[in-house]
Design a protein around this motif. Structure first.
Motif, short mmCIF file in Angstrom:
data_model
loop_
_atom_site.label_atom_id
_atom_site.label_comp_id
_atom_site.label_asym_id
_atom_site.label_seq_id
_atom_site.Cartn_x
_atom_site.Cartn_y
_atom_site.Cartn_z
N LYS A 7 0.83 -1.21 0.00
CA LYS A 7 0.00 0.00 0.00
C LYS A 7 0.87 1.26 0.00
O LYS A 7 0.52 2.26 -0.64
CB LYS A 7 -0.93 -0.01 1.22
CG LYS A 7 -2.04 -1.05 1.12
CD LYS A 7 -2.97 -0.97 2.33
CE LYS A 7 -4.10 -2.00 2.19
NZ LYS A 7 -5.03 -1.95 3.34
N LEU A 8 2.00 1.21 0.70
CA LEU A 8 2.89 2.36 0.72
C LEU A 8 3.50 2.59 -0.67
O LEU A 8 3.63 3.74 -1.11
CB LEU A 8 4.01 2.13 1.75
CG LEU A 8 4.91 3.31 2.08
CD1 LEU A 8 4.09 4.47 2.64
CD2 LEU A 8 5.99 2.90 3.06
N ALA A 9 3.85 1.49 -1.36
CA ALA A 9 4.39 1.60 -2.72
C ALA A 9 3.34 2.19 -3.66
O ALA A 9 3.67 3.01 -4.54
CB ALA A 9 4.86 0.24 -3.22
N GLN A 10 2.09 1.79 -3.49
CA GLN A 10 1.02 2.32 -4.35
C GLN A 10 0.81 3.81 -4.11
O GLN A 10 0.39 4.54 -5.02
CB GLN A 10 -0.27 1.55 -4.08
CG GLN A 10 -0.22 0.10 -4.55
CD GLN A 10 -1.42 -0.71 -4.08
OE1 GLN A 10 -2.11 -0.34 -3.11
NE2 GLN A 10 -1.68 -1.82 -4.75
N ALA A 11 1.09 4.26 -2.90
CA ALA A 11 0.92 5.69 -2.57
C ALA A 11 2.15 6.51 -2.90
O ALA A 11 2.12 7.74 -2.77
CB ALA A 11 0.59 5.83 -1.08
N ALA A 12 3.23 5.85 -3.33
CA ALA A 12 4.50 6.55 -3.59
C ALA A 12 4.37 7.74 -4.54
O ALA A 12 4.96 8.80 -4.28
CB ALA A 12 5.55 5.57 -4.10
N PRO A 13 3.59 7.65 -5.62
CA PRO A 13 3.47 8.83 -6.50
C PRO A 13 2.88 10.04 -5.79
O PRO A 13 3.26 11.19 -6.07
CB PRO A 13 2.55 8.34 -7.62
CG PRO A 13 2.75 6.85 -7.64
CD PRO A 13 2.94 6.47 -6.21
N TYR A 14 1.95 9.81 -4.86
CA TYR A 14 1.35 10.92 -4.10
C TYR A 14 2.37 11.53 -3.15
O TYR A 14 2.47 12.76 -3.02
CB TYR A 14 0.11 10.43 -3.33
CG TYR A 14 -1.00 9.95 -4.22
CD1 TYR A 14 -2.01 10.81 -4.60
CD2 TYR A 14 -1.02 8.65 -4.68
CE1 TYR A 14 -3.07 10.38 -5.42
CE2 TYR A 14 -2.05 8.20 -5.51
CZ TYR A 14 -3.06 9.08 -5.87
OH TYR A 14 -4.08 8.65 -6.70
N LEU A 15 3.15 10.67 -2.48
CA LEU A 15 4.18 11.16 -1.58
C LEU A 15 5.26 11.92 -2.35
O LEU A 15 5.75 12.96 -1.89
CB LEU A 15 4.80 9.99 -0.81
CG LEU A 15 3.86 9.21 0.12
CD1 LEU A 15 4.57 7.96 0.65
CD2 LEU A 15 3.40 10.10 1.27
N ALA A 16 5.62 11.42 -3.51
CA ALA A 16 6.63 12.09 -4.33
C ALA A 16 6.14 13.45 -4.80
O ALA A 16 6.90 14.42 -4.82
CB ALA A 16 7.00 11.20 -5.53
#
Length: 306
Positions: A7-16
């Protein structure tokens, strides 16, 4: 990968995007989504890991330490991924064949052939490397290795049978009164590539002495080098006698810079063309293989005629 990391990997674009934009609204613009999509995804990550990423007020947004760490990591990973994708795409489109070869072979044989390669329609990039190339990680398409081969896990083609040959310059031969009919009648000045002598691959002055009964002098080099081409260059300069091998000395003999002393002796190691099984299926590899094989045959024939 566990569910939380997924789930964290899937959210990576938002965090970036948050790392780059420093606000929900601007991050949404970068991703071409609604601002609520960004804020909801960030809130979900905070709930998932149990850590607050941002301090929110009606007017400001401040990164917490955890927010800085995670957003920076996501941005770095996505940037690396984008760069890797560009490299993969460029490699697929490029007509260049990247060839990893030992430095001695690069200087004495491959580099002088580059003009002929261009004439044949090949764009070759030479990478002179002492280490063995890892095709899964390094920027090389094919390699030429000198060894016993074949190499497990790679597509391998033996380019030629290999020979070792003592060589000296015409000036050295004349100055030392060497009789080409009996070259070992008197002691010579030995030039040695010490890396080949210490390598487990059977090639060197010890192997030559074992194969030549007439060569009885003690092996005591007057100069040591860490590459065969350097030893051959010293021999060209008249410093002594160097031990060459197939593909490294033929051009010097043809040009009259070096003269063979005695007969060449066969050795176990050979030059091998190696690549991944994936690249072996490409037309680039087939074209290169055809051309390099022709150059090996041509080089050896030139030496035979000299």
């Amino acid at each position: 990968m566990n569910n939380r990391l997924l789930k964290l990997a899937q959210a990576a674009p938002y965090l970036a995007a948050m790392h780059e934009a420093r606000s929900f609204t601007k991050a949404a613009d970068l991703m071409n989504v609604h601002q609520t999509a960004v804020s909801h995804r960030i809130r979900a990550i905070e709930d998932l890991i149990g850590v607050q990423l941002f301090e929110r007020t009606t007017r400001t947004l401040t990164f917490t330490t955890a927010g800085e760490i995670l957003c920076a990591a996501a941005h770095a990973n996505i940037t690396d991924l984008e760069a890797a994708l560009l490299r993969v795409q460029a490699k697929k489109r490029s007509s260049t064949i990247r060839v990893s070869v030992p430095p001695s072979l690069a200087m004495k044989w491959i580099v002088p052939l580059l003009t002929m390669a261009k004439t044949a329609g090949l764009d070759i990039s030479v990478q002179a490397q002492t280490r063995l190339v890892d095709f899964a990680r390094d920027d090389a398409d094919v390699g030429i290795r000198y060894g016993l081969g074949p190499y497990p896990g790679l597509r391998t083609i033996r380019l030629s049978r290999s020979y070792m040959q003592p060589l000296a310059s015409p000036a050295y031969i004349e100055a030392n009164g060497i009789d080409l009919a009996k070259p070992w009648a008197k002691p010579i000045d030995i030039l040695m590539d010490h890396t080949t002598e210490s390598d487990p691959i059977p090639f060197g002055w010890a192997e030559f002495k074992a194969s030549e009964p007439a060569f009885t002098q003690k092996i005591e080099p007057i100069s040591l080098f860490d590459r065969t081409d350097l030893a051959l260059q010293a021999a060209t300069g008249g410093l002594g006698v160097a031990l060459g091998r197939t593909l490294l000395y033929e051009n010097d003999v043809k040009m009259g810079y070096l003269v063979p002393l005695g007969e060449p002796k066969p050795v176990e190691p050979s030059d091998w063309l190696v690549t991944s099984y994936e690249f072996a299926e490409t037309q680039k590899f087939k074209d290169f293989t055809r051309w390099i094989t022709e150059q090996v045959e041509r080089t050896i024939c030139l030496e035979t005629r000299s």
